[in-house]
Every structure is written in C-alpha cells, then in structure tokens.
Design an enzyme around this catalytic site. Structure first.
Site, PDB file in Angstrom:
ATOM      1  N   LYS A  61     105.102  24.807 -17.908  1.00  0.00           N
ATOM      2  CA  LYS A  61     106.024  24.131 -18.077  1.00  0.00           C
ATOM      3  C   LYS A  61     106.758  24.566 -19.546  1.00  0.00           C
ATOM      4  O   LYS A  61     106.828  23.644 -20.261  1.00  0.00           O
ATOM      5  CB  LYS A  61     105.657  22.433 -17.916  1.00  0.00           C
ATOM      6  N   LEU A  62     107.192  25.739 -19.521  1.00  0.00           N
ATOM      7  CA  LEU A  62     107.613  26.205 -20.692  1.00  0.00           C
ATOM      8  C   LEU A  62     108.967  25.594 -20.970  1.00  0.00           C
ATOM      9  O   LEU A  62     109.538  25.370 -20.137  1.00  0.00           O
ATOM     10  CB  LEU A  62     107.994  27.889 -20.611  1.00  0.00           C
ATOM     11  N   ASP A  64     111.328  26.007 -24.515  1.00  0.00           N
ATOM     12  CA  ASP A  64     111.595  26.223 -25.900  1.00  0.00           C
ATOM     13  C   ASP A  64     112.827  27.092 -25.653  1.00  0.00           C
ATOM     14  O   ASP A  64     113.679  27.002 -24.952  1.00  0.00           O
ATOM     15  CB  ASP A  64     110.584  27.218 -26.394  1.00  0.00           C
ATOM     16  N   THR A  68     112.114  32.671 -27.268  1.00  0.00           N
ATOM     17  CA  THR A  68     110.827  32.215 -27.132  1.00  0.00           C
ATOM     18  C   THR A  68     110.076  32.263 -25.661  1.00  0.00           C
ATOM     19  O   THR A  68     109.141  32.813 -25.305  1.00  0.00           O
ATOM     20  CB  THR A  68     110.462  30.973 -27.882  1.00  0.00           C
ATOM     21  N   THR A 115     106.542  13.698 -12.396  1.00  0.00           N
ATOM     22  CA  THR A 115     106.192  12.728 -11.432  1.00  0.00           C
ATOM     23  C   THR A 115     105.736  11.252 -12.052  1.00  0.00           C
ATOM     24  O   THR A 115     105.450  10.312 -11.564  1.00  0.00           O
ATOM     25  CB  THR A 115     105.048  12.988 -10.212  1.00  0.00           C
ATOM     26  N   GLN A 186     100.403   8.752 -12.366  1.00  0.00           N
ATOM     27  CA  GLN A 186     101.577   9.157 -11.406  1.00  0.00           C
ATOM     28  C   GLN A 186     102.255   8.018 -11.055  1.00  0.00           C
ATOM     29  O   GLN A 186     101.593   7.198 -10.482  1.00  0.00           O
ATOM     30  CB  GLN A 186     101.008   9.971 -10.402  1.00  0.00           C
ATOM     31  N   ARG A 207      93.664  15.179  -9.097  1.00  0.00           N
ATOM     32  CA  ARG A 207      92.655  14.401  -9.121  1.00  0.00           C
ATOM     33  C   ARG A 207      91.859  13.916  -7.680  1.00  0.00           C
ATOM     34  O   ARG A 207      90.658  13.646  -7.649  1.00  0.00           O
ATOM     35  CB  ARG A 207      92.741  13.263 -10.009  1.00  0.00           C
TER      36      ARG A 207
HETATM   37  O1  C5P Z   1      95.788  14.831 -10.613  1.00  0.00           O
HETATM   38  P1  C5P Z   1      97.133  14.753  -9.875  1.00  0.00           P
HETATM   39  O2  C5P Z   1      97.067  15.093  -8.522  1.00  0.00           O
HETATM   40  O3  C5P Z   1      98.047  13.859 -10.305  1.00  0.00           O
HETATM   41  O4  C5P Z   1      97.651  16.201 -10.395  1.00  0.00           O
HETATM   42  C1  C5P Z   1      99.073  16.679 -10.503  1.00  0.00           C
HETATM   43  C2  C5P Z   1      99.246  17.975 -11.101  1.00  0.00           C
HETATM   44  O5  C5P Z   1     100.425  18.279 -11.159  1.00  0.00           O
HETATM   45  C3  C5P Z   1      98.798  17.923 -12.707  1.00  0.00           C
HETATM   46  O6  C5P Z   1      98.098  19.168 -12.725  1.00  0.00           O
HETATM   47  C4  C5P Z   1     100.039  17.988 -13.212  1.00  0.00           C
HETATM   48  O7  C5P Z   1      99.869  18.797 -14.398  1.00  0.00           O
HETATM   49  C5  C5P Z   1     101.179  18.712 -12.339  1.00  0.00           C
HETATM   50  N1  C5P Z   1     102.350  18.300 -12.300  1.00  0.00           N
HETATM   51  C6  C5P Z   1     103.068  17.003 -12.075  1.00  0.00           C
HETATM   52  N2  C5P Z   1     104.033  16.577 -12.179  1.00  0.00           N
HETATM   53  C7  C5P Z   1     105.002  17.606 -12.264  1.00  0.00           C
HETATM   54  C8  C5P Z   1     104.568  18.925 -12.530  1.00  0.00           C
HETATM   55  C9  C5P Z   1     103.422  19.265 -12.493  1.00  0.00           C
HETATM   56  O8  C5P Z   1     101.791  16.077 -11.823  1.00  0.00           O
HETATM   57  N3  C5P Z   1     106.396  17.195 -12.109  1.00  0.00           N
END
Ligand code: C5P
Length: 238
Positions: A61-62, A64, A68, A115, A186, A207
């Site tokens: 998720k860059l 900057d 950079t 999310t 979430q 998870r």
């Molecule tokens: O554990 P879980 O299923 O909530 O993991 C969601 C993954 O998706 C995490 O690695 C999180 O960093 C990534 N992510 C997110 N929402 C975003 C972009 C990426 O939850 N908008």
C-alpha cells in the site's frame, strides 16, 4: 478451475508463512505478503514463497510522493512479486509513477478505501461523504491511469463493476466465513459466495484461514464454496 482465493500471510516469520502457505497451497490461487511479513523478513520472503509455484501479491500500500513511490515500486518489483498495491488517494501522478517504476511485468493495483473503515471513520479523517462515494471517486481516479486492478470491499463490487466494467481486476478483502474473527477490525465484509456473486476476481482472506483450527481444511472448504459460486454465477451462457 484455478482458485480465486488469495491467502494473506499475516504472520511474523518466513518459517510461519511457509508452513501456512504450504498447507493451504492446493486450495488457493495467490499468496499475499503484507506489511508484517515484509517488514520483518524483507524481499527474500517474496522470493522464497514464490518457490511454492503461486503468484505473489505484495501488499505494501505505497503512499508517498511520486518520486519515492517510483523507486519503491522498482525495488518491490525486483523481489519477484506479480502484483503490488498503492493507495489511490496518493493521486494520479503517484499511481503512474508506481506503474513506471514497477515495469511491465508487475500489475499495480490501487486500494480505494480500507475495508476497516466505515462512514464514521471517514468523517473523522475529514471526508464527509459516504464510503461508497469515496470508493467510486478513487476508482474513477485510478481508472484514469494505467492501473490494472482495484481493491475495494465486496459490498461495493456490484456498483464498481457497473461503473468500470470487466476490464479491470477486482480484489476484495473483508471476506468472512461462518466463524467470527476475534477482535475483528473489518467493517465492510461479505461471505465467499456473496463476493463471487458480486463480481470479485480475487478474494483476499487472512484471519479466517490463519486462525482456523485447521487452516488447510478451512481453505479447502472456502475454495469449494468459491468454485460452486463461480459455476452458479459466472458459468458462460450456453
Ligand atoms: O484477516 P483478514 O481476512 O481481515 O485480512 C485481510 C487482508 O487484506 C489483510 O492482510 C489486510 O492488510 C488486507 N487489506 C484489507 N483491506 C484493504 C486492503 C488490504 O484488509 N483495503
């Protein structure tokens, strides 16, 4: 049919990631290396996990200044990742810089609104419009670049597909199974079959698989649900 599941390897060590990824590999289509693993193990995590034969999504998720991000995307691409994320809210110039830095073999994907955020969270960071409108705004901005994929919540997919069509890859975190996730952060979630129905190309799952008693069995079960949903909702019309 290859699996649309992308397993988020949100663990601290490469050894843990390899154990989890190896167990689940038959049921998933892509591995995600995120901030925790990348910060602790560095680019070698991508190179080593690639040996399992699945593409690697490097979710940094860059965000900057464009110069950079250009250099960071170049470094990130050298790790061997197939897909790298940037925040769409970094702006058009920043997204284009990432694309140029990463080169032609890497897909740059734009994250719209995390999310984990809802309308109240958006208000607290000074954005006084509903999440869905902000997702649309950022999706529109990203679509005006050469970004090839969008990350949004599954609940926004139908609208996003309606607006932007099928010419872009839709990646959705916020996927939940039947078991609750402890201390879940979430806020915009959906189940596997609902997300497929809504049009997800990739379902990012962390998870619900990582913390399951049997991660491989959980990945297999979620993949079976995904396969059924793909057959039901996406089968080519005769
Ligand atoms: O554990 P879980 O299923 O909530 O993991 C969601 C993954 O998706 C995490 O690695 C999180 O960093 C990534 N992510 C997110 N929402 C975003 C972009 C990426 O939850 N908008």
């Amino acid at each position: 049919m290859s699996s649309p599941l992308c397993l988020a390897l949100d663990v601290h060590t490469l050894a843990e990631a390899q154990t989890l990824a190896t167990a689940c590999a038959p049921h998933i289509g892509m591995l995600k290396v995120g901030l925790e693993l990348f910060v602790s193990e560095g680019p070698k995590a991508v190179a080593e996990l690639k040996a399992l034969g699945l593409p690697i999504f490097l979710d940094l998720k860059l965000f900057d200044i464009p110069a950079t991000v250009h250099r960071a995307a170049k470094s990130a691409a050298e790790s061997g990742a197939s897909m790298i994320t940037v925040h769409a809210s970094g702006g058009r110039e920043m997204m284009e810089a990432a694309i140029e830095g990463a080169g032609p073999d890497v897909t740059i994907v734009a994250v719209t609104v995390l999310t984990s955020m809802n309308d109240g969270d958006m208000h607290r960071v000074g954005i006084d419009r509903p999440v869905i409108q902000q997702v649309r705004k950022l999706g529109d901005l990203a679509k005006g670049t050469n970004v090839k994929g969008l990350v949004c919540a599954p609940v926004e997919l139908q609208q996003m597909r309606g607006l932007f069509g099928p010419g872009i890859t839709y990646i959705t975190p916020g996927i939940r199974g039947d078991e609750p996730v402890s201390n879940d952060d979430q806020k915009r979630t959906m189940k596997v079959d609902e997300a497929i129905k809504a049009g997800a190309d990739w379902l990012v799952i962390g998870r619900p698989i990582r913390d399951a008693k049997d991660p491989a069995a959980t990945a297999a079960a979620m993949n079976a649900v995904a396969a059924d949903a793909l057959a039901k909702y996406r089968a080519p019309k005769a």
